[in-house]
Write a protein that holds these residues in place. Structure first.
Motif, PDB file in Angstrom:
ATOM      1  N   THR A 222       2.301   7.311  -9.668  1.00 20.24           N
ATOM      2  CA  THR A 222       3.304   8.328  -9.323  1.00 20.24           C
ATOM      3  C   THR A 222       2.698   9.463  -8.517  1.00 20.24           C
ATOM      4  OG1 THR A 222       4.534   7.850 -11.356  1.00 20.24           O
ATOM      5  CG2 THR A 222       5.018   9.920 -10.245  1.00 20.24           C
ATOM      6  N   ILE A 223       1.629  10.049  -9.028  1.00 16.93           N
ATOM      7  CA  ILE A 223       1.017  11.208  -8.372  1.00 16.93           C
ATOM      8  C   ILE A 223       0.505  10.845  -6.986  1.00 16.93           C
ATOM      9  CG2 ILE A 223      -0.800  12.945  -8.543  1.00 16.93           C
ATOM     10  CD1 ILE A 223       1.537  13.230 -10.531  1.00 16.93           C
ATOM     11  N   SER A 224       0.097   9.602  -6.800  1.00 12.00           N
ATOM     12  CA  SER A 224      -0.396   9.163  -5.492  1.00 12.00           C
ATOM     13  C   SER A 224       0.719   8.693  -4.571  1.00 12.00           C
ATOM     14  CB  SER A 224      -1.394   8.010  -5.685  1.00 12.00           C
ATOM     15  OG  SER A 224      -0.756   6.893  -6.293  1.00 12.00           O
ATOM     16  N   SER A 225       1.964   8.718  -5.049  1.00 10.97           N
ATOM     17  CA  SER A 225       3.113   8.189  -4.294  1.00 10.97           C
ATOM     18  C   SER A 225       2.892   6.723  -3.940  1.00 10.97           C
ATOM     19  CB  SER A 225       3.364   9.001  -3.008  1.00 10.97           C
ATOM     20  OG  SER A 225       3.632  10.345  -3.316  1.00 10.97           O
ATOM     21  N   GLY A 226       2.314   5.984  -4.895  1.00 15.88           N
ATOM     22  CA  GLY A 226       1.958   4.593  -4.646  1.00 15.88           C
ATOM     23  C   GLY A 226       3.038   3.598  -5.015  1.00 15.88           C
ATOM     24  N   GLY A 227       3.433   3.574  -6.299  1.00 18.43           N
ATOM     25  CA  GLY A 227       4.525   2.705  -6.700  1.00 18.43           C
ATOM     26  C   GLY A 227       4.152   1.420  -7.402  1.00 18.43           C
ATOM     27  N   PHE A 228       2.849   1.149  -7.588  1.00 17.77           N
ATOM     28  CA  PHE A 228       2.471  -0.042  -8.350  1.00 17.77           C
ATOM     29  C   PHE A 228       2.858   0.162  -9.813  1.00 17.77           C
ATOM     30  CE2 PHE A 228      -1.136  -1.646  -5.406  1.00 17.77           C
ATOM     31  CZ  PHE A 228      -0.244  -2.494  -4.776  1.00 17.77           C
ATOM     32  N   SER A 229       3.453  -0.850 -10.409  1.00 13.58           N
ATOM     33  CA  SER A 229       3.870  -0.790 -11.803  1.00 13.58           C
ATOM     34  C   SER A 229       3.217  -1.920 -12.578  1.00 13.58           C
ATOM     35  CB  SER A 229       5.400  -0.893 -11.909  1.00 13.58           C
ATOM     36  OG  SER A 229       5.818  -0.945 -13.257  1.00 13.58           O
ATOM     37  N   THR A 230       3.239  -1.807 -13.899  1.00  8.46           N
ATOM     38  CA  THR A 230       2.721  -2.867 -14.756  1.00  8.46           C
ATOM     39  C   THR A 230       3.811  -3.862 -15.123  1.00  8.46           C
ATOM     40  OG1 THR A 230       3.142  -1.512 -16.728  1.00  8.46           O
ATOM     41  CG2 THR A 230       0.949  -1.361 -15.733  1.00  8.46           C
ATOM     42  N   ARG A 231       5.010  -3.632 -14.628  1.00 10.27           N
ATOM     43  CA  ARG A 231       6.134  -4.516 -14.922  1.00 10.27           C
ATOM     44  C   ARG A 231       6.806  -4.969 -13.631  1.00 10.27           C
ATOM     45  NH1 ARG A 231       7.614  -3.483 -20.334  1.00 10.27           N
ATOM     46  NH2 ARG A 231       5.680  -2.786 -21.376  1.00 10.27           N
ATOM     47  N   THR A 232       7.300  -6.185 -13.639  1.00  8.17           N
ATOM     48  CA  THR A 232       8.007  -6.702 -12.473  1.00  8.17           C
ATOM     49  C   THR A 232       9.274  -5.906 -12.203  1.00  8.17           C
ATOM     50  OG1 THR A 232       7.179  -8.916 -12.997  1.00  8.17           O
ATOM     51  CG2 THR A 232       9.008  -8.780 -11.451  1.00  8.17           C
ATOM     52  N   GLU A 233       9.914  -5.397 -13.280  1.00  5.15           N
ATOM     53  CA  GLU A 233      11.131  -4.604 -13.151  1.00  5.15           C
ATOM     54  C   GLU A 233      10.835  -3.138 -12.844  1.00  5.15           C
ATOM     55  OE1 GLU A 233      13.729  -5.128 -16.495  1.00  5.15           O
ATOM     56  OE2 GLU A 233      13.175  -7.237 -16.725  1.00  5.15           O
ATOM     57  N   SER A 234       9.588  -2.790 -12.658  1.00  5.16           N
ATOM     58  CA  SER A 234       9.173  -1.423 -12.365  1.00  5.16           C
ATOM     59  C   SER A 234       9.664  -0.486 -13.470  1.00  5.16           C
ATOM     60  CB  SER A 234       9.692  -1.005 -10.980  1.00  5.16           C
ATOM     61  OG  SER A 234       9.136   0.218 -10.571  1.00  5.16           O
ATOM     62  N   LEU A 235      10.157   0.703 -13.116  1.00  3.51           N
ATOM     63  CA  LEU A 235      10.591   1.669 -14.126  1.00  3.51           C
ATOM     64  C   LEU A 235      11.892   1.252 -14.805  1.00  3.51           C
ATOM     65  CD1 LEU A 235       9.349   4.406 -15.092  1.00  3.51           C
ATOM     66  CD2 LEU A 235       8.291   3.402 -13.070  1.00  3.51           C
ATOM     67  N   GLY A 236      12.557   0.227 -14.271  1.00  2.87           N
ATOM     68  CA  GLY A 236      13.756  -0.278 -14.920  1.00  2.87           C
ATOM     69  C   GLY A 236      13.472  -0.896 -16.265  1.00  2.87           C
ATOM     70  N   ALA A 237      12.207  -1.196 -16.546  1.00  2.00           N
ATOM     71  CA  ALA A 237      11.823  -1.789 -17.826  1.00  2.00           C
ATOM     72  C   ALA A 237      11.605  -0.734 -18.903  1.00  2.00           C
ATOM     73  CB  ALA A 237      10.551  -2.618 -17.646  1.00  2.00           C
TER      74      ALA A 237
END
Length: 487
Positions: A222-237
């Protein structure tokens, strides 16, 4: 005509050696996760750290006689451009050794996407990837987000190149030299803010429905404005609480870090008097409300869900973070077209976000309006002003040229992808998402989509766009200009 390289190769290699030492240090910090979650390829991270460390040490020892030599503008430009490639080359080793990616191109793509904070991924089932690899994946973005700030303050102003004044431009009478007379002191103070925001967001997310591991990974992204998530659904999970926390910190990551530093240091509201930041907030609010109303009255979504998803999607797009909470490609087509257009804007200059930046849009719009007035009043002196200060004619020209060149690179990238077989939406979406360092675009690279299906040629085109977007176009273009290499 003869050309001579003026690059101080030994000094450049020494700088890259120190960067590799830094990278190996971050790899070593991942080792606790490696041994807590044993996988089939537990050796991948420590072996990558060892190779990176040894390479860095060898480069530093081999160039120790050149440690007192001064750098030139050529050296600076070359270091800025080559550093992303060197970091990504060694950063790809964990992906390859852990078998998380099938080939070198995909590994390099994932690493470069991380260090340039693009967030475009070739992974399809993210939950199946080893946890230490996912942590390293988020860490590459955190390193890249900080690196662009350090380069902007410590190196780019020294080069006196077009576009560099975006970071050091006078804002409300506050000039760059008022931050602190010593550049590196300013770098350390901004690094402190960067680290503080990361730790604070990690704590807030941990108090919600995330464990410490997920909280740390998403905070760094988030702080880096990157967007990699640990979930396929991203923040929707995750829960609504986590989505709200991430939204707030995405706004902070889209702010000018110089102004944040001044606002925190002087305990003032300097940043709220800044015209670029106010315009950034206006764009976010207007677009969020408009999208939410359409979702309520056209798509018949609930009021709360509509405003939450609309605000999250808009702020994620404008800060070029690339997180998502829902599939906006399933929304009415008008709405995802709006998000597509917002990908060209970006957040504030001096932030970790990509894109054109709001400062350039502000100058472009103001100059366009004044140009109409100049036609009516040809003898009138109508300077472009931002924060009450006039922008020089050359400054207006450079920023307008940047926008034109940016759009041309987007079109060329999209046309090349169309030529190799991508559909229209995917080609344009991937082009703007890579050049703007957004990651999540439209078409097959929309929410939950992957870049794995692109041919190898397309992936290298997209990587070039990522690099162009991260080093602010002019820096990389200058490196390939004839005048740059003249004696």
């Amino acid at each position: 005509m003869k050309f001579k390289s003026k690059i101080n190769i030994p000094l450049v290699l020494r700088i890259e050696g120190f960067l590799l030492l830094m990278e190996s240090f971050f790899m070593l910090t991942v080792l606790p996760v490696t041994y807590l979650h044993h996988g089939l390829y537990v050796f991948s991270m420590p072996f990558s750290a060892l190779i990176t460390l040894l390479t860095g040490v060898i480069l530093i020892i081999a160039t120790r006689q050149h440690k007192n030599e001064k750098t030139t503008s050529r050296d600076g430009v070359f270091v800025v451009c080559i550093s992303w490639l060197v970091l990504s080359l060694f950063g790809a080793m964990p992906y390859l050794l852990s078998k998380s990616v099938p080939n070198f191109t995909d590994g390099f793509f994932e690493a470069l996407s991380g260090f340039t904070t693009t967030g475009a991924t070739i992974l399809t089932r993210i939950e199946t990837v080893p946890k230490d690899i996912l942590l390293w994946r988020s860490m590459t973005q955190w390193i890249g987000g900080l690196a662009i700030i350090v380069f902007s303050i410590a190196i780019l102003p020294y080069l006196s190149m077009s576009g560099m004044q975006l970071f050091i431009s006078e804002m409300n009478g506050i000039t760059y030299d008022k931050l602190h007379p010593r550049i590196m002191h300013t770098v350390w103070r901004i690094w402190g803010i960067y680290l503080f925001f990361t730790l604070l967001e990690t704590l807030l997310l941990y108090l919600g429905d995330m464990d410490f591991y997920d909280a740390l990974c998403h905070s760094m992204s988030t702080i880096s404005s990157g967007g990699f998530s640990t979930r396929t659904e991203s923040l929707g999970a995750f829960s609504n609480y986590s989505q709200v926390v991430v939204s707030v910190f995405m706004v902070l990551s889209g702010c000018n870090f110089s102004l944040l530093l001044l606002s925190l240091s002087w305990r003032s509201f300097t940043i709220f008097r800044n015209q670029e930041f106010r315009n950034f907030l206006h764009y976010v609010l207007v677009a969020s409300v408009a999208i939410a109303l359409v979702l309520v009255f056209v798509a018949h979504h609930s009021l709360g869900t509509s405003f939450r998803e609309a605000f999250f999607s808009v702020i994620s797009t404008m800060t070029t973070t690339g997180f998502f909470v829902s599939d906006y490609m399933a929304w009415p087509s008008f709405l995802w077209v709006v998000l597509f257009l917002l990908m060209f804007i970006g957040a504030c200059s001096g932030s970790t976000s990509g894109g054109v930046k709001m400062f350039r849009h502000l100058i472009f719009v103001k100059n366009s309006v004044l140009e109409l007035k100049r036609i009516i009043h040809p003898n009138a002196m109508l300077p472009v002003k931002v924060n009450g200060k006039a922008i020089s004619t050359s400054g207006v020209f450079k920023n307008t040229t940047f926008i034109i060149i940016y759009f041309l690179f987007f079109l060329v990238g999209g046309i090349l992808l169309l030529f190799t077989g991508s559909d229209f939406n995917t080609a344009l979406g991937a082009s703007v998402a890579s050049l703007g360092n957004v990651g999540t675009g439209i078409g097959n690279v929309g929410p939950g989509g992957s870049y794995v299906g692109f041919p190898l040629f397309d992936k290298w085109i997209l990587m070039l766009l990522m690099l162009l977007g991260r080093v602010e176009l002019f820096t990389l273009i200058t490196l390939f200009s004839r005048g740059f290499w003249k004696n």
